[in-house]
Write an enzyme that holds these catalytic residues in place. Structure first.
Site, short mmCIF file in Angstrom:
data_model
loop_
_atom_site.label_atom_id
_atom_site.label_comp_id
_atom_site.label_asym_id
_atom_site.label_seq_id
_atom_site.Cartn_x
_atom_site.Cartn_y
_atom_site.Cartn_z
N HIS B 56 0.86 -1.18 0.00
CA HIS B 56 0.00 0.00 0.00
C HIS B 56 0.90 1.24 0.00
O HIS B 56 2.06 1.18 0.46
CB HIS B 56 -0.90 0.00 1.24
CG HIS B 56 -2.04 -0.95 1.14
ND1 HIS B 56 -3.17 -0.84 1.91
CD2 HIS B 56 -2.24 -2.04 0.35
CE1 HIS B 56 -4.02 -1.81 1.60
NE2 HIS B 56 -3.48 -2.56 0.66
N GLU B 58 1.13 3.85 1.81
CA GLU B 58 1.72 4.25 3.09
C GLU B 58 2.91 3.37 3.45
O GLU B 58 3.94 3.86 3.93
CB GLU B 58 0.67 4.17 4.22
CG GLU B 58 -0.49 5.15 4.07
CD GLU B 58 -1.66 4.55 3.30
OE1 GLU B 58 -1.45 3.71 2.39
OE2 GLU B 58 -2.80 4.92 3.61
N CYS B 86 -5.70 2.23 5.83
CA CYS B 86 -6.43 1.01 6.23
C CYS B 86 -5.81 0.50 7.54
O CYS B 86 -4.77 1.01 7.97
CB CYS B 86 -6.35 -0.04 5.14
SG CYS B 86 -4.78 -0.95 5.10
N CYS B 89 -2.10 -0.18 7.32
CA CYS B 89 -1.28 1.04 7.24
C CYS B 89 -1.31 1.81 8.56
O CYS B 89 -0.30 2.37 8.98
CB CYS B 89 -1.76 1.90 6.08
SG CYS B 89 -1.51 1.06 4.49
#
Lengths: 159, 159
Positions: B56, B58, B86, B89
């Site tokens: 992801h 991040e 999320c 993250c």
């Protein structure tokens, strides 16, 4: 409750955790990923030795398994972890969409030796303003438009 | 509420998200890490292009920032994300111990374009037995002993 093999996989995750800890790779955490009753990937915590706060045993093993299977979905795989996955690892497990997770120590055992797992579990559904790390929601038109573009995008690879 | 620079950083995270999406790297998500009012790392979602469910925006940016600063703690850094992190993250953000997080779209916007963020937020504090992915707690003596060993270990690097 668990089969003899399942217990072996869980014991293996503890063994990997121990090896990692003793060789100075990171904290006492290990993980194995199993497909069709065979270990396809292993990982131990590498946070302090690689300067990577995301290198928890589960993430290391999930990334390894995905590389091996050439996929970003581990649908038929099982995760065996020496300790209950932290929220980061739980999230990764859900994104990888594995079949099942088995763990030995839990978040309270981890808290007792000063790991933040339980603290992060408590923070995660706390409102933004009350979080220990402040989260600020600042909507942008450009960000909304981007999501609209994704929605109408052709040939996109969903996950 | 945000300074002009902060809004620029957030807009930059959206721009990175857009570039990543349009070049087929992954979903419409971007992130920048800022230290002392300067961007030190950027990342976009790379899940489908690298077969890595943990890639992801991040996590990509946090790992990059840590590499750059040669540390596993981003204590004085700020995270600007095109969408609310999320649970995976968020966990990474807590482990990296950043100073603050600013995000544009939120988990409900993400759900509206079929991303599981909100679903995982709901699952995360659900009891093991009720989870969509079954979690089984199976305590092992070896795992308990390992944590005891960690506690008495000398020269350990805590995080």
């Amino acid at each position: 409750m668990l089969s003899e093999n399942q217990i072996k996989f869980l014991e293996r995750s503890v063994e990997i955790a121990k090896q990692g800890m003793l060789s100075g790779k990171g904290g006492p955490f290990g993980c194995v990923i199993v497909l069709n009753d065979e270990i396809i990937a292993e990982g131990c915590n590498l946070v302090t030795s690689t300067n990577d706060p995301t290198a928890h045993a589960e993430l290391v093993a999930i990334r390894e398994a995905c590389k091996k299977l050439n996929t970003y979905q581990l649908t038929d795989c099982e995760v065996y972890a020496s300790c209950e996955p932290c929220p980061m690892c739980l999230g990764a497990i859900y994104w990888a969409r594995v079949k099942q997770v088995v763990y030995a120590n839990n978040r309270h055992d981890a808290a007792a030796i000063d790991f933040d797992d339980n603290f992060i579990y408590k923070e995660i559904n706390t409102e933004d303003a009350a979080k220990q790390i402040p989260f600020i929601h600042y909507p942008l038109t450009s960000a909304k438009e981007l999501f609209n573009q994704w929605q109408i995008k052709e040939n996109k690879k969903e996950y």
